[in-house]
Design an enzyme around this catalytic site. Structure first.
Site: not given
Ligand code: URA
Length: 207
Positions: A102, A106, A198, A201
């Site tokens: 990502r 943007t 995330d 993570d």
């Molecule tokens: N990607 C993630 O890992 N968590 C989110 O909340 C959104 C995208």
């Protein structure tokens, strides 16, 4: 179309995954367990043929999956966390990978890796990514898979945001979404709220 998989055990496991103090180890295992259940749900409507067989006791007509089997496509890197659980239920599935990141400004998806089975046009293609947030990665992945010949696709995630569901459904109305839950909204960074943070993570122990 969004299919929410509502089941007490999935809800319980997802609650554990959401908790900020759940360990990497537990997060990974829970994702595998839920993914196995999602694999069961997403294949519920696979077409079957009836073939004659002989059991030790009698002859009968019994169901068998029609045509070429499945292909799982992992959107890197978090999608990989769903593969093991799904493969426990679908051990013969082929696997493809799409690398997208990502753009932090943007939030658009940029492709850096693409490797999928050559006969993707003949398979049911199940795209996996735990988080359907803005929908940009999922839309870009399905765009790319359709360009590579895929015609029969489904999308499976753990958590979806309404914004992602709307964007994805508008871009790909032919691709059904299966999710364990639908959360409230996205925050200003594109994270699902209340979400689980995330996913990459949390499963890989990075920051
Ligand atoms: N990607 C993630 O890992 N968590 C989110 O909340 C959104 C995208």
């Amino acid at each position: 179309m969004l299919h929410l998989v509502e089941h007490p055990l999935i809800g319980h496991k997802l609650t554990l995954m959401r908790c900020a103090d759940t360990s990497t180890d537990s997060f990974r295992r829970l994702l595998q367990e839920i993914s196995q259940a999602l694999a069961y749900e997403v294949t519920r409507d696979l077409p079957v043929d009836s073939i004659p067989i002989r059991t030790p006791l009698a002859e009968m007509n019994a169901p068998t999956i029609r045509g070429k089997k499945l292909c799982l496509i992992s959107i890197l890197r978090a999608g990989n966390g769903m593969l093991e659980g799904m493969l426990a239920f679908l051990p013969a599935a082929r696997i493809g990978h799409i690398g997208l990141y990502r753009d932090p400004e943007t939030l658009q998806a940029i492709e850096y890796y693409f490797k999928v089975p050559v006969d993707i046009a003949d398979r049911l293609v199940i795209v996996v990514d735990p988080m359907l947030a803005t929908g940009h990665s999922a839309i870009a992945a399905v765009d790319r898979l359709k360009a590579a010949g895929a015609r029969n696709l489904k999308f499976v995630c753990l958590l979806a945001a309404p914004e992602g569901v709307a964007a994805f459904t508008e871009a790909h109305p032919d691709v059904a979404i299966t999710s364990a839950a639908l959360d409230e909204c996205l925050n200003e960074h594109g994270y699902i709220m209340p979400g689980l943070g995330d996913a990459g993570d949390r499963m890989f122990g990075t920051k």
